[in-house]
Write an enzyme that holds these catalytic residues in place. Sequence first.
Site, PDB file in Angstrom:
ATOM      1  N   LYS A 129       0.816  -1.212   0.000  1.00 43.36           N
ATOM      2  CA  LYS A 129       0.000   0.000   0.000  1.00 43.36           C
ATOM      3  C   LYS A 129       0.852   1.265   0.000  1.00 43.36           C
ATOM      4  CE  LYS A 129      -3.544  -2.303   2.837  1.00 43.36           C
ATOM      5  NZ  LYS A 129      -4.287  -2.249   4.119  1.00 43.36           N
ATOM      6  N   ARG A 155      20.924  -5.017   1.322  1.00 43.00           N
ATOM      7  CA  ARG A 155      19.959  -4.203   2.067  1.00 43.00           C
ATOM      8  C   ARG A 155      20.443  -4.001   3.502  1.00 43.00           C
ATOM      9  NH1 ARG A 155      14.554  -2.589   2.465  1.00 43.00           N
ATOM     10  NH2 ARG A 155      13.414  -3.217   4.319  1.00 43.00           N
ATOM     11  N   HIS A 172      10.076   0.270   6.487  1.00 44.98           N
ATOM     12  CA  HIS A 172       9.620  -0.502   7.636  1.00 44.98           C
ATOM     13  C   HIS A 172       8.355   0.129   8.208  1.00 44.98           C
ATOM     14  CE1 HIS A 172      13.934  -2.133   8.502  1.00 44.98           C
ATOM     15  NE2 HIS A 172      13.267  -2.911   7.668  1.00 44.98           N
ATOM     16  N   TYR A 224      19.278  -2.794  13.370  1.00 45.96           N
ATOM     17  CA  TYR A 224      20.525  -2.305  12.791  1.00 45.96           C
ATOM     18  C   TYR A 224      21.290  -1.420  13.773  1.00 45.96           C
ATOM     19  CZ  TYR A 224      18.360  -4.077   8.566  1.00 45.96           C
ATOM     20  OH  TYR A 224      17.772  -4.904   7.647  1.00 45.96           O
TER      21      TYR A 224
END
Length: 295
Positions: free
Chosen positions: A172, A244, A267, A276
């Site tokens: 979306k 990534r 995210h 991370y």
Amino acid sequence: MLDLIQAYENYLTKVKQASANTVSSYLRDLRQFTAWLDENGKADILTVTQQDIREYLDCLHLGGKSGATVSRSLASLRSFYAYLQTTGFLEESPITADIHVDRGEKKLPQILSGKEVELLLSQPSGTDPKGLRDKAMLELMYATGIRVTELINLNVDDVNLELGAVKCNSGKKARTIPLYPAALRALAIYIKDARFLMVEDPKEKALFVNVGGARMSRQGFWKLLKFYQSKAGIEKEITPHTLRHSFAVHLLENGADLNSLQELMGHSDISSTQLYAHMVNQKLKSVYDKCHPKA
């Protein structure tokens, strides 16, 4: 049973607008479960009990499946039974809150160093159409940190060379990600000098195409990545997600904030991005322990 699974697939695709990978994963787990029910003479999918669910999870564990795999299977079944409950096929889901799986210790993802990234990106020759395409794909992956599915789903119209950015659609949501100069240059050269030589249908929308002129597949990108890993002599196990992960860690190491990184990564939950930050902190502690004279 097949009608229910088909209806669930339509729900995931059209209502939830889940990604193709998510739909494929959920349906694969669901079919494996129904196959287990059949093989073990269990009740059909609408009369499954809590005990059936627990036995199935135990069977997966005993079969050597990892905690993460079993946890994912449970999540898939939980989603399916929640759908059946919502649509009135069931009054109660057999998967209650007390049914859970210990995923075990989560392994931190593999990360390339800056030198390894430079080595990998330098491998495509950049002289023939395929080499120019490969160079552009690798540069774009590291420049944006997008998922491999997002990479191969890019269309030519998603690229704005003047602004130096690409628009990435994921379910979306859509996000616009800037490109560093080398990635922008590689992408511009591919579009202007190579892509038109590879496509057969002038109406083809795909940004990256294979040698047959059709949209590049996940498997196709995986193969070219492994080829250049071998060519570069990099011993780490590299997957599309490695680029990534490396993108995210390198940005944080150079001062990016978590909210900005969350937006760039696409995210929905910042907890995914915080992984991370944990990796960067672990690296700093390792450097401290190794280099401080009193550590």
